[in-house]
Every structure is written in C-alpha cells, then in structure tokens.
Design a protein around this motif. Structure first.
Motif, PDB file in Angstrom:
ATOM      1  N   ALA A  91       0.829  -1.212   0.000  1.00  0.00           N
ATOM      2  CA  ALA A  91       0.000   0.000   0.000  1.00  0.00           C
ATOM      3  C   ALA A  91       0.862   1.260   0.000  1.00  0.00           C
ATOM      4  N   TRP A  92       1.869   1.310   0.890  1.00  0.00           N
ATOM      5  CA  TRP A  92       2.754   2.488   0.924  1.00  0.00           C
ATOM      6  C   TRP A  92       3.502   2.642  -0.396  1.00  0.00           C
ATOM      7  N   GLY A  93       3.951   1.524  -0.957  1.00  0.00           N
ATOM      8  CA  GLY A  93       4.655   1.576  -2.249  1.00  0.00           C
ATOM      9  C   GLY A  93       3.771   2.135  -3.349  1.00  0.00           C
ATOM     10  N   SER A  94       2.500   1.720  -3.359  1.00  0.00           N
ATOM     11  CA  SER A  94       1.589   2.227  -4.398  1.00  0.00           C
ATOM     12  C   SER A  94       1.366   3.726  -4.237  1.00  0.00           C
ATOM     13  N   ILE A  95       1.375   4.189  -2.996  1.00  0.00           N
ATOM     14  CA  ILE A  95       1.231   5.633  -2.737  1.00  0.00           C
ATOM     15  C   ILE A  95       2.480   6.373  -3.201  1.00  0.00           C
ATOM     16  N   LEU A  96       3.652   5.847  -2.855  1.00  0.00           N
ATOM     17  CA  LEU A  96       4.909   6.484  -3.254  1.00  0.00           C
ATOM     18  C   LEU A  96       5.050   6.553  -4.773  1.00  0.00           C
ATOM     19  N   PHE A 120     -11.775  12.513  -7.185  1.00  0.00           N
ATOM     20  CA  PHE A 120     -11.739  11.055  -7.333  1.00  0.00           C
ATOM     21  C   PHE A 120     -10.355  10.525  -6.953  1.00  0.00           C
ATOM     22  N   LYS A 121      -9.329  11.185  -7.449  1.00  0.00           N
ATOM     23  CA  LYS A 121      -7.961  10.761  -7.132  1.00  0.00           C
ATOM     24  C   LYS A 121      -7.655  10.931  -5.646  1.00  0.00           C
ATOM     25  N   ARG A 122      -8.101  12.041  -5.076  1.00  0.00           N
ATOM     26  CA  ARG A 122      -7.843  12.294  -3.648  1.00  0.00           C
ATOM     27  C   ARG A 122      -8.582  11.292  -2.764  1.00  0.00           C
ATOM     28  N   VAL A 123      -9.809  10.986  -3.106  1.00  0.00           N
ATOM     29  CA  VAL A 123     -10.580  10.003  -2.342  1.00  0.00           C
ATOM     30  C   VAL A 123      -9.835   8.669  -2.326  1.00  0.00           C
ATOM     31  N   ASN A 124      -9.312   8.265  -3.460  1.00  0.00           N
ATOM     32  CA  ASN A 124      -8.600   6.991  -3.521  1.00  0.00           C
ATOM     33  C   ASN A 124      -7.260   7.040  -2.805  1.00  0.00           C
ATOM     34  N   LEU A 125      -6.607   8.178  -2.831  1.00  0.00           N
ATOM     35  CA  LEU A 125      -5.377   8.324  -2.061  1.00  0.00           C
ATOM     36  C   LEU A 125      -5.671   8.167  -0.566  1.00  0.00           C
ATOM     37  N   ILE A 126      -6.721   8.804  -0.105  1.00  0.00           N
ATOM     38  CA  ILE A 126      -7.079   8.733   1.315  1.00  0.00           C
ATOM     39  C   ILE A 126      -7.492   7.310   1.694  1.00  0.00           C
ATOM     40  N   ILE A 127      -8.263   6.659   0.839  1.00  0.00           N
ATOM     41  CA  ILE A 127      -8.661   5.274   1.122  1.00  0.00           C
ATOM     42  C   ILE A 127      -7.421   4.378   1.195  1.00  0.00           C
ATOM     43  N   THR A 128      -6.501   4.547   0.265  1.00  0.00           N
ATOM     44  CA  THR A 128      -5.282   3.739   0.282  1.00  0.00           C
ATOM     45  C   THR A 128      -4.445   4.051   1.518  1.00  0.00           C
ATOM     46  N   LEU A 129      -4.411   5.316   1.933  1.00  0.00           N
ATOM     47  CA  LEU A 129      -3.710   5.680   3.178  1.00  0.00           C
ATOM     48  C   LEU A 129      -4.304   4.966   4.389  1.00  0.00           C
ATOM     49  N   VAL A 130      -5.617   4.881   4.437  1.00  0.00           N
ATOM     50  CA  VAL A 130      -6.272   4.185   5.552  1.00  0.00           C
ATOM     51  C   VAL A 130      -5.883   2.707   5.551  1.00  0.00           C
ATOM     52  N   TRP A 131      -5.889   2.079   4.365  1.00  0.00           N
ATOM     53  CA  TRP A 131      -5.451   0.678   4.267  1.00  0.00           C
ATOM     54  C   TRP A 131      -3.984   0.555   4.693  1.00  0.00           C
ATOM     55  N   ALA A 132      -3.145   1.450   4.213  1.00  0.00           N
ATOM     56  CA  ALA A 132      -1.713   1.384   4.552  1.00  0.00           C
ATOM     57  C   ALA A 132      -1.505   1.523   6.058  1.00  0.00           C
ATOM     58  N   LEU A 133      -2.188   2.475   6.667  1.00  0.00           N
ATOM     59  CA  LEU A 133      -2.078   2.666   8.125  1.00  0.00           C
ATOM     60  C   LEU A 133      -2.587   1.437   8.877  1.00  0.00           C
ATOM     61  N   SER A 134      -3.705   0.904   8.430  1.00  0.00           N
ATOM     62  CA  SER A 134      -4.272  -0.268   9.092  1.00  0.00           C
ATOM     63  C   SER A 134      -3.325  -1.461   8.996  1.00  0.00           C
ATOM     64  N   PHE A 135      -2.789  -1.707   7.810  1.00  0.00           N
ATOM     65  CA  PHE A 135      -1.835  -2.813   7.645  1.00  0.00           C
ATOM     66  C   PHE A 135      -0.588  -2.588   8.497  1.00  0.00           C
ATOM     67  N   THR A 136      -0.119  -1.356   8.551  1.00  0.00           N
ATOM     68  CA  THR A 136       1.079  -1.033   9.335  1.00  0.00           C
ATOM     69  C   THR A 136       0.832  -1.271  10.824  1.00  0.00           C
ATOM     70  N   ILE A 137      -0.258  -0.729  11.325  1.00  0.00           N
ATOM     71  CA  ILE A 137      -0.590  -0.885  12.748  1.00  0.00           C
ATOM     72  C   ILE A 137      -0.808  -2.357  13.084  1.00  0.00           C
ATOM     73  N   THR A 138      -1.565  -3.048  12.243  1.00  0.00           N
ATOM     74  CA  THR A 138      -1.838  -4.466  12.488  1.00  0.00           C
ATOM     75  C   THR A 138      -0.558  -5.295  12.441  1.00  0.00           C
ATOM     76  N   GLY A 139       0.301  -5.000  11.482  1.00  0.00           N
ATOM     77  CA  GLY A 139       1.569  -5.725  11.387  1.00  0.00           C
ATOM     78  C   GLY A 139       2.452  -5.510  12.600  1.00  0.00           C
ATOM     79  N   LEU A 140       2.619  -4.252  12.995  1.00  0.00           N
ATOM     80  CA  LEU A 140       3.462  -3.945  14.156  1.00  0.00           C
ATOM     81  C   LEU A 140       2.861  -4.499  15.448  1.00  0.00           C
ATOM     82  N   ALA A 141       1.553  -4.343  15.607  1.00  0.00           N
ATOM     83  CA  ALA A 141       0.893  -4.880  16.804  1.00  0.00           C
ATOM     84  C   ALA A 141       0.961  -6.405  16.822  1.00  0.00           C
ATOM     85  N   GLY A 142       0.821  -7.007  15.653  1.00  0.00           N
ATOM     86  CA  GLY A 142       0.921  -8.467  15.561  1.00  0.00           C
ATOM     87  C   GLY A 142       2.307  -8.963  15.944  1.00  0.00           C
ATOM     88  N   ILE A 143       3.327  -8.281  15.469  1.00  0.00           N
ATOM     89  CA  ILE A 143       4.706  -8.650  15.824  1.00  0.00           C
ATOM     90  C   ILE A 143       4.907  -8.516  17.335  1.00  0.00           C
TER      91      ILE A 143
END
Length: 186
Positions: A91-96, A120-143
């Motif tokens: 997700a972060w890579g796709s944003i970068l 439309f582009k901004r909405v999708n950027l924000i949605i992808t940011l939410v996914w990226a943050l969620s994956f990041t938090i879940t990954g770190l918390a899981g570890i």
C-alpha cells in the motif's frame, strides 16, 4: 465489494495457518493468488486493478519457498504479522509511486469521465492511506503480540479482524460521504 475477492488468498492463508503447518498455508495462498490472477486476466482486468493480487503472488512465492526450504525458520512464528507488513509495504509503495492501489479498482466501478477528477484521485489516495495505516498498525501490533504474548490467540484474531474491517468500512463509507458533501455544496 468486488475488491474483497482480492484478499481471498490472504484470508485463506490465515484460516489454513490456524489448522496446518505454515508450508501448507503458504502453498494455499500461492495457489489461490495464482488462480485469481489467471481468472482476472481472462476477464481482461488491467494490471492497475491487480496490485493486491500481484503482491499476493509475490509474497506467497517467497513465503512458500522459505517455508519448504527452512520449515523450522523463526519466521514461521511471525507469518501472520508478516502478511500485514507485506500488505503495508504494498500500500505504501503504491502511494509512493503515485498509483494508490485502490485507484485501479475504483476505476472499474466509476465512469471514465471521473478518472481524472482531482476529487476522485484524492478520495482513492485517502482510502489507500487508511489501508496502509491499518496494515502497518496491524503488522506492528501483531509482531509485538507474537513476541510478548504468543498464545494470545483471541487478541491476534481480534487484531486481524479489526485491521481488515476498519478499512473495509472506510472504503465503503468515505466515497459516499464525499459525494453527499459535494451534492450538498452544489
């Protein structure tokens, strides 16, 4: 909700991992990721709609190779958290790269005249940011959980469910909220 099938290999991997050795859960994810890609290509889907599927294939190729080559690797303990970390990197890579992974998927559900719209582009950027943050938090918390409380199965499951449910709900609701605001302003 079509985008949810992109996560089938990840979900199946998590389910199989609770019952079987990580080699078989990795192989399950690999077979499903490859199958989804074959079906998607037959449907004529373009690469920008398949970022999660392509990422899944790469992850499960690597994971399966490691799992079968080194079955007692310490990575075995962290595979659930590693899936989230990998998805976060995707997700972060796709944003970068300025190609938020949700953008291609959203284009399949949106008229072409909207694709270049900055909102439309901004909405999708924000949605992808939410996914990226969620994956990041879940990954770190899981570890952290796996490191300090490896038998806290209920907490790990709750973490996984929340880490997926929150961005799904946001993905469904946020575009509606933005559209309602735009209609109200017009």
């Amino acid at each position: 909700m079509n985008f949810l099938k992109s996560f089938v290999p990840w979900i199946a991997f998590a389910i199989v991992a609770t019952q079987f050795d990580w080699r078989w859960s990795g192989l399950t994810g690999l077979v499903l990721a490859a199958g989804l890609l074959v079906l998607a290509r037959r449907e004529g889907r373009k690469a920008d709609t398949l970022i999660i599927e392509l990422s899944a294939l790469a992850f499960f190729v690597l994971l399966t190779a490691v799992a079968f080559s080194f079955p007692s690797s310490p990575l075995k303990t962290y595979t659930g958290a590693l899936t989230d970390a990998w998805l976060a990197l995707t997700a972060w890579g796709s944003i970068l790269l300025r190609r938020p992974f949700t953008l291609g998927i959203a284009r399949t559900m949106t008229p072409p005249e909207m694709w270049d719209n900055p909102v439309f582009k901004r909405v999708n950027l924000i949605i992808t940011l939410v996914w990226a943050l969620s994956f990041t938090i879940t990954g770190l918390a899981g570890i952290a959980l796996l490191n300090y409380a490896p038998h806290a199965t209920a907490a790990l499951i709750a973490l996984k469910v929340l880490g997926f449910a929150v961005p799904v709900a946001f993905t469904i609701r946020y575009p509606r909220i933005v559209q309602a605001r735009a209609e109200k302003a017009a």
